[in-house]
Design a protein around this motif. Structure first.
Motif, PDB file in Angstrom:
ATOM      1  N   ALA A   1     -26.112  41.860 -70.208  1.00 22.99           N
ATOM      2  CA  ALA A   1     -25.264  42.787 -69.459  1.00 22.99           C
ATOM      3  C   ALA A   1     -24.212  43.370 -70.393  1.00 22.99           C
ATOM      4  O   ALA A   1     -23.870  42.775 -71.406  1.00 22.99           O
ATOM      5  CB  ALA A   1     -24.574  42.031 -68.333  1.00 22.99           C
ATOM      6  N   SER A   2     -23.743  44.555 -70.056  1.00 27.59           N
ATOM      7  CA  SER A   2     -22.643  45.099 -70.845  1.00 27.59           C
ATOM      8  C   SER A   2     -21.335  44.516 -70.312  1.00 27.59           C
ATOM      9  O   SER A   2     -21.273  44.080 -69.172  1.00 27.59           O
ATOM     10  CB  SER A   2     -22.618  46.612 -70.734  1.00 27.59           C
ATOM     11  OG  SER A   2     -22.567  46.981 -69.395  1.00 27.59           O
ATOM     12  N   TRP A   3     -20.322  44.503 -71.138  1.00 30.76           N
ATOM     13  CA  TRP A   3     -19.078  43.893 -70.686  1.00 30.76           C
ATOM     14  C   TRP A   3     -17.842  44.673 -71.096  1.00 30.76           C
ATOM     15  O   TRP A   3     -17.854  45.424 -72.068  1.00 30.76           O
ATOM     16  CB  TRP A   3     -19.001  42.435 -71.087  1.00 30.76           C
ATOM     17  CG  TRP A   3     -19.016  42.154 -72.568  1.00 30.76           C
ATOM     18  CD1 TRP A   3     -20.018  42.429 -73.441  1.00 30.76           C
ATOM     19  CD2 TRP A   3     -17.981  41.535 -73.326  1.00 30.76           C
ATOM     20  NE1 TRP A   3     -19.683  42.005 -74.684  1.00 30.76           N
ATOM     21  CE2 TRP A   3     -18.444  41.450 -74.650  1.00 30.76           C
ATOM     22  CE3 TRP A   3     -16.715  41.029 -73.001  1.00 30.76           C
ATOM     23  CZ2 TRP A   3     -17.677  40.886 -75.653  1.00 30.76           C
ATOM     24  CZ3 TRP A   3     -15.959  40.462 -74.010  1.00 30.76           C
ATOM     25  CH2 TRP A   3     -16.445  40.394 -75.324  1.00 30.76           C
ATOM     26  N   ILE A   4     -16.810  44.479 -70.298  1.00 29.12           N
ATOM     27  CA  ILE A   4     -15.575  45.219 -70.486  1.00 29.12           C
ATOM     28  C   ILE A   4     -14.435  44.215 -70.578  1.00 29.12           C
ATOM     29  O   ILE A   4     -14.435  43.228 -69.837  1.00 29.12           O
ATOM     30  CB  ILE A   4     -15.306  46.127 -69.269  1.00 29.12           C
ATOM     31  CG1 ILE A   4     -16.485  47.059 -69.035  1.00 29.12           C
ATOM     32  CG2 ILE A   4     -14.029  46.921 -69.433  1.00 29.12           C
ATOM     33  CD1 ILE A   4     -16.437  47.730 -67.677  1.00 29.12           C
ATOM     34  N   ALA A   5     -13.521  44.458 -71.476  1.00 29.89           N
ATOM     35  CA  ALA A   5     -12.315  43.636 -71.505  1.00 29.89           C
ATOM     36  C   ALA A   5     -11.165  44.499 -71.010  1.00 29.89           C
ATOM     37  O   ALA A   5     -10.995  45.623 -71.474  1.00 29.89           O
ATOM     38  CB  ALA A   5     -12.031  43.136 -72.908  1.00 29.89           C
TER      39      ALA A   5
ATOM     40  N   GLY B   1     -18.174  43.598 -79.219  1.00 33.55           N
ATOM     41  CA  GLY B   1     -19.001  44.589 -78.534  1.00 33.55           C
ATOM     42  C   GLY B   1     -18.556  44.942 -77.136  1.00 33.55           C
ATOM     43  O   GLY B   1     -19.311  45.562 -76.397  1.00 33.55           O
ATOM     44  N   ALA B   2     -17.340  44.591 -76.770  1.00 30.30           N
ATOM     45  CA  ALA B   2     -16.886  44.936 -75.426  1.00 30.30           C
ATOM     46  C   ALA B   2     -16.319  46.339 -75.399  1.00 30.30           C
ATOM     47  O   ALA B   2     -15.887  46.859 -76.413  1.00 30.30           O
ATOM     48  CB  ALA B   2     -15.812  43.959 -74.972  1.00 30.30           C
ATOM     49  N   GLU B   3     -16.332  46.915 -74.229  1.00 29.21           N
ATOM     50  CA  GLU B   3     -15.618  48.165 -74.033  1.00 29.21           C
ATOM     51  C   GLU B   3     -14.199  47.774 -73.656  1.00 29.21           C
ATOM     52  O   GLU B   3     -13.992  46.847 -72.877  1.00 29.21           O
ATOM     53  CB  GLU B   3     -16.284  48.917 -72.885  1.00 29.21           C
ATOM     54  CG  GLU B   3     -15.760  50.321 -72.692  1.00 29.21           C
ATOM     55  CD  GLU B   3     -16.366  50.936 -71.437  1.00 29.21           C
ATOM     56  OE1 GLU B   3     -15.692  51.748 -70.816  1.00 29.21           O
ATOM     57  OE2 GLU B   3     -17.510  50.575 -71.089  1.00 29.21           O
ATOM     58  N   ILE B   4     -13.207  48.434 -74.226  1.00 22.79           N
ATOM     59  CA  ILE B   4     -11.827  48.026 -74.000  1.00 22.79           C
ATOM     60  C   ILE B   4     -11.160  49.002 -73.036  1.00 22.79           C
ATOM     61  O   ILE B   4     -11.235  50.208 -73.225  1.00 22.79           O
ATOM     62  CB  ILE B   4     -11.028  48.026 -75.317  1.00 22.79           C
ATOM     63  CG1 ILE B   4     -11.752  47.220 -76.386  1.00 22.79           C
ATOM     64  CG2 ILE B   4      -9.615  47.508 -75.086  1.00 22.79           C
ATOM     65  CD1 ILE B   4     -11.885  45.766 -76.074  1.00 22.79           C
TER      66      ILE B   4
END
Lengths: 228, 892
Positions: free
Chosen positions: B281-285, B313-316
């Motif tokens: 899964a993609s993830w966001i911080a 590799g998270a989207e911030i």
């Protein structure tokens, strides 16, 4: 053909006008002079000349615009007077309805030949449907083409090209005009079509296709069917 | 958004990835559970076989640990000598990346990817060196152990109780094109250790005792195997996805991890990363900034955590909101998040426990269908207690002293008055003093003042005096209330003050940005923009700044805006160049070339990088997160403004060009008209007279007229030549290519020059099979006319002039030869030069004819040359390009 045809000269240079006057008067034409476009249009409307000689470089408006204005209400033959290296302008003028062109400096005989051809064109419709030039004979009504009195077989495209030439005999016709009329390709650059079919016509109708006398090439502009 | 097929965006993304990969070098990682499993050996073996296949392999850096088998392999492969770096009088050796780039091999071997470079190297970490090599299109083989992966470092520390300092981001593993797992059983490894094959002597024994325990090794091995298996699984899924094989598609899950200033955030981020990885899964911080100001150390921690998340590799996403929960949930819904990860509230932090716990409960309550995971976090760092921090955060000892003495002073004044105004009024006055203190002091001193004033009041004023004993119940209540009011007021005022401070800071940033935008929008030239940027950065960040723009060749040039006192030496400038070439920030406080004095940010627009900003801060500390964001906005604003000015300048230049073009055309037309008109008149009149068959004109007159005509024609030719030359030199020749029969062209030329070639013997050779040619009729006609006229001019009457044309599928050649006297050999090369005339040649030429011919032929992309013939004569040979003829019509 009336001997005393009226010719309207539209040119801002008095020297050129004088030269034309000299040439034409001694060949029994009547000369009307205009030194700019507006005056030219006015005189064309009031005097109904038989031929107009129009310089492309006029002081008040572009010769091309004068031509376009004129073509809105008149079919008087127009001969464009231009300088070398303006082939594009000439082609544009021819495609906008000019009948022929002449480059400065011009030869007297050339000038007279152009005028004669233009006058003939104007009255051509009145004469018989059979066109003759040298050994060539074309009957547009019965679609018969003869060379040296013998029947010549042409393909459909060749015939439509020939009839286009005949209708405009003595007059230069541009590549794009031919492409539009014969092939229906108004914006095309496919000049090789024209070239190929001219070559075929020459082969069938000229005495010596390598030195054509009927179908001559006009440098960078188009072709002409000469009236011999 | 569960889609069963790859959508357009994904496909595009994949194509882009492939495009990027095409130009990049390939990375192969030899991956193992620990040292000694034989990674380096496996790498060298493969490199050796590549070398035998003729691949250009070099060793960038290899650590053999004196292992015999390994050393034997190293001997065969060329080594790039290591770079020696002197640090604290110790000579350290590092991989020499410049030497490698210069040599440009196709494959480089780099051992120990997680290594930290010595200070003074280009990059802080070796993996950054490797990334640069890959960017430059060089393939890399490298080795790494599982404990060095950032996401596993925590686990490894838990298992082995050894803290791993050298780590690489997991993204490098993901970006590898190939991973080879080098695996042996723990037992075998221990055996090898004992045999001394891994470490020598005593070192070996120590290693076995500390690290190489069978339990540790088994755990590490499991980790390595699992990681590799995960990757293989992902590859399989990607492959199925790519090839549109139906199967379990990407889960469509999105994970959001809430980051706080807590030191456990880092652990939480690692955890989120491994969860997202295993779920594919993609993830966001997300970090939510409230108006509550954070101490610097917390800010730094947040920044570090976010950096880590970005690296993994998270989207911030950072947002500003008073209500943390609301902001998290809003973002979660906007981003289609399926799961939220938060850290378990920390019991030891009493104050924050209440709020943190509330956050968790509210997330669960208000989260709707979003799953909320509460992750327990181990405590990694001993945190100073919140009270201690609270007190320490703002104040120095002097402030405590000042507040206490103010309270003491007020009490001293009130003491004699207490007789008249009563001790309860004294309490009110003391309270007033305490309430006013927060306006000037931080929370610590104020709390102290509040407490001490309560005690003073009790001791000195409440009867019985000089005891802490309180006699009356209402006094006791009064004292308790006093204490509470003093404390609460001080806390509230402090908080308001802090909030006000934060608002002011934010406003200051907004104003700074506004000012910059305002200044930039009124800048009218690039110089203006540069000066404005330099001035604003200096004002806001107290830093010297210089901007460098790239020139048309894409190189950085050294320009300094007015008002910038920053000057770069060549070493610093090379850092700027690196930043420009790679489009990444570099220099101080970054991972690349941190030993530089300045920090370098590329100036970019969405389309390209067009320069670099160099910034030198006067204080030595790295920027805080909000300052860095502000600086980022500053630089991007400047970038936009510079681009605007660049475009502006371009359009101005284009307009100028257009104007000068118009002027030229007008001038040219006027000139040619003015020259041609009188010539036309002269020629025309002479022509008219010549044609007249009037007996009044005598033969004598006729000759004179003919002279006028000839002279007029000559003048005409000269004018035409001059005009052609002018057209050529202005580069204004546009080819009008059309298909023609070359025969037509030759015929017309002969007709036009019939007067001139009278008396010459003309031979024309144009074979029947000659193909049509695509040329600019007018230009070629003029060129051939000039050559022909030239031949007539330089050969005596009666000479032979021969025109040969070859036009077939291989070539198109026109040659004009004569049997005249020829051209002197030494002049052969010069005859195409402007105004060149062969000595003692006949008058009548201008010296322009042939150079015009050459110009016209060359504008056709053709060539022309002249050769002398045996026994006499000259031959001009023109070669023109051939065009593919559309043969469809030809055959019809």
């Amino acid at each position: 053909m009336s001997a005393n045809s009226n010719i309207l000269v539209i040119d801002d240079e008095v020297q050129i006008r004088r030269l034309l006057k000299l040439n034409l008067q001694s060949n029994n034409y009547n000369i009307i002079e205009a030194e700019n476009g507006a005056m030219g249009l006015e005189l064309a409307a009031s005097h109904h000349p038989d031929v107009i000689i129009l310089d492309l470089g006029l002081p008040d408006k572009d010769g091309l615009d004068v031509l376009k204005d004129l073509r809105q209400w008149s079919n008087i033959p127009v001969i464009i007077l231009s300088v070398r290296n303006s082939e594009n302008d000439i082609v544009t003028a021819l495609d906008s309805g000019a009948n022929d062109y002449l480059t400065k400096p011009f030869n007297t005989n050339e000038l007279l030949a152009r005028i004669r051809a233009s006058l003939r064109q104007q009255y051509h419709e009145l004469t018989s449907p059979v066109f003759r030039s040298g050994k060539l004979e074309v009957d547009l009504n019965s679609r018969i083409v003869k060379c040296n009195g013998e029947l010549v077989k042409l393909t459909a495209t060749e015939y439509s090209l020939l009839s286009l030439f005949v209708k405009n005999a003595g007059k230069v016709i541009t590549h794009s005009y031919i492409l539009k009329e014969v092939w229906g390709l108004p914006f095309s650059d496919e000049t090789q079509y024209v070239r190929i079919f001219i070559a075929q016509l020459r082969k069938k109708l000229e005495d010596n296709p390598n030195h054509p006398e009927l179908f001559t090439t006009e440098s960078g502009i188009g072709y002409r069917l000469n009236i011999i | 958004m569960d889609s069963s097929k790859p959508n357009a965006d994904e496909i595009l993304e994949r194509i882009k990835k492939r495009e990027i990969r095409k130009n990049k070098g390939k990375l192969k990682i030899f991956f193992g559970m620990s040292a000694g499993v034989g990674k380096t050996y496996a790498m060298l073996q493969q490199a050796k076989s590549e070398l035998d296949n003729g691949v250009n392999v070099v060793i960038g850096y290899i650590e053999t640990h004196d292992r015999e088998e390994t050393e034997a392999l190293v001997k065969d492969i060329p080594i790039i000598p290591r770079k020696k770096i002197l640090y604290n009088n110790i000579e350290l050796e590092e991989m020499d990346i410049d030497a490698i780039l210069e040599k440009g091999p196709s494959l480089v071997l780099v051992d120990e990817l997680a290594h930290t470079n010595a200070l003074g190297s280009r990059h802080k970490k070796r993996y950054l060196d490797v990334l640069e090599l890959l960017d430059k299109g060089i393939n890399v083989y490298t080795t790494i152990n599982v404990q060095h992966l950032e996401s596993r470092a925590g686990n490894v520390a838990q298992i082995t109780s050894i803290v791993i300092r050298e780590t690489v981001p997991d993204s490098i593993l993901d970006s590898a094109d190939e991973i080879e797992l080098v695996d042996i059983s723990p037992e075998e490894l221990l055996e090898r250790l004992e045999e001394g094959k891994v470490y020598k002597g005593e070192q070996s024994a120590r290693a076995i005792e500390n690290f190489f325990k069978i339990g540790n090794l088994t755990a590490l091995r499991e980790m390595a195997l699992r990681l590799t298996a995960d990757r293989v699984d992902k590859q399989l899924r990607d492959y199925m996805h790519d090839e549109k094989i139906p199967g379990p598609w990407k889960s469509g899950q999105r994970i959001l991890v809430a980051v706080s200033s807590s030191p456990t955030s880092e652990y939480l981020i690692r955890w989120a990363r491994s969860v997202s990885y295993s779920m594919n899964a993609s993830w966001i911080a997300i970090y939510v900034e409230t108006s509550k100001p954070l101490p610097d150390e917390d800010k730094a921690r947040v920044k570090k955590a976010l950096d880590l998340a970005r690296e993994l590799g998270a989207e911030i996403i950072t947002s500003i909101d008073e209500d943390v929960v609301r902001s998290i949930l809003k973002t979660a819904r906007e981003e289609n998040v399926s799961q939220i990860l938060v850290g378990k509230p920390d019991k030891k932090r009493i104050f924050s426990f209440i709020t943190d716990k509330e956050i968790v409960y509210r997330l669960i309550r208000e989260g709707g269908n979003i799953d909320v995971y509460v992750v327990s976090t181990e405590k990694k760092e001993k945190k100073s207690s919140s009270l201690k921090r609270f007190l320490r955060s703002q104040s120095e000892i002097s402030k405590y002293l000042i507040t206490s003495s103010i309270v003491g002073f007020v009490a001293l004044i009130l003491y004699p008055l207490s007789e008249y105004i009563g001790y309860q009024t004294v309490a009110m006055i003391l309270l007033l003093a305490v309430a006013l203190l927060p306006l000037f002091f931080g929370p610590g001193p104020v709390l102290l003042a509040a407490t001490s004033s309560a005690i003073i009041w009790n001791f000195f004023f409440i009867p019985p005096k000089f005891t802490f004993f309180i006699h009356k119940i209402e006094d006791a209540l009064m004292f308790a209330m006093y204490f509470i009011i003093a404390t609460v007021t001080s806390i509230l005022t402090t908080r308001i003050r802090a909030r006000e401070y934060a608002v002011r800071q934010r406003e200051k940033r907004a104003v700074a940005l506004y000012n910059l935008a305002n200044d930039l929008s009124s800048s009218r030239s690039i110089e203006d923009v540069l000066n404005t940027t330099v001035r604003n950065i200096k004002l806001v960040f107290d830093a010297e700044c210089a901007l460098f723009l790239s020139d048309t060749r894409g190189l950085l040039f050294n320009t300094y805006a007015k008002g910038s006192s920053l000057r770069l030496d060549p070493k610093e400038f090379s850092v700027a160049s690196w930043s420009f070439a790679n489009g990444k920030k570099a220099g101080k406080f970054t991972n690349t070339l941190p030993s530089a004095e300045c920090q370098y940010y590329p100036l970019t627009s969405p389309r390209k990088i067009f320069g670099v900003t160099a910034i030198k801060f006067s204080n030595k500390i790295d920027l805080k997160i909000d300052e860095e964001t502000l600086l980022g906005s500053f630089i991007s604003q400047a970038g936009v403004a510079i681009e605007r000015e660049l475009l502006n300048e371009n359009s101005k230049r284009a307009m100028l060009l257009e104007e000068s073009e118009k002027l030229y055309v007008n001038l040219f037309n006027t000139l040619s008209h003015e020259l041609r008109t009188p010539i036309s008149a002269i020629i025309g009149t002479a022509n008219f007279l010549m044609e007249r068959s009037n007996e009044k004109v005598t033969a004598h007159d006729r000759n004179i007229i003919k002279e006028i005509h000839t002279a007029g024609m000559r003048l005409n030719r000269l004018v035409e030549n001059l005009l052609d030359m002018t057209r050529l030199e202005s580069g204004r020749i546009k080819l009008n290519l059309k298909w023609y029969d070359i025969r037509d062209l030759v015929n017309n030329i002969i007709k036009d020059l019939s007067d001139e070639i009278e008396g010459y013997k003309l031979i024309i050779n144009i074979p029947e099979s000659t193909l049509p040619v695509k040329v600019d009729y007018v230009l070629l006609e003029q060129a051939l006319k000039n050559i022909l006229y030239n031949a007539v001019l330089y050969t005596p009457q009666g000479s032979e002039i021969c025109i040969d044309v070859i036009s077939n599928k291989e070539k198109f050649e026109i040659s004009v030869s004569d049997n005249g006297p020829g051209i002197p050999d030494e002049a052969l090369n010069s005859i195409f030069n402007k105004f060149f005339r062969v000595e003692n040649s006949k008058p009548g030429g201008t010296g322009l004819g042939l150079s015009i011919v050459k110009g016209f032929i060359e504008s056709h992309n053709g060539t022309i040359c002249a050769v002398n013939l045996e026994p006499t004569g000259t031959k001009f040979i023109i070669n023109l390009p051939i065009f593919e003829l559309n043969n469809k019509e030809e055959t019809k």
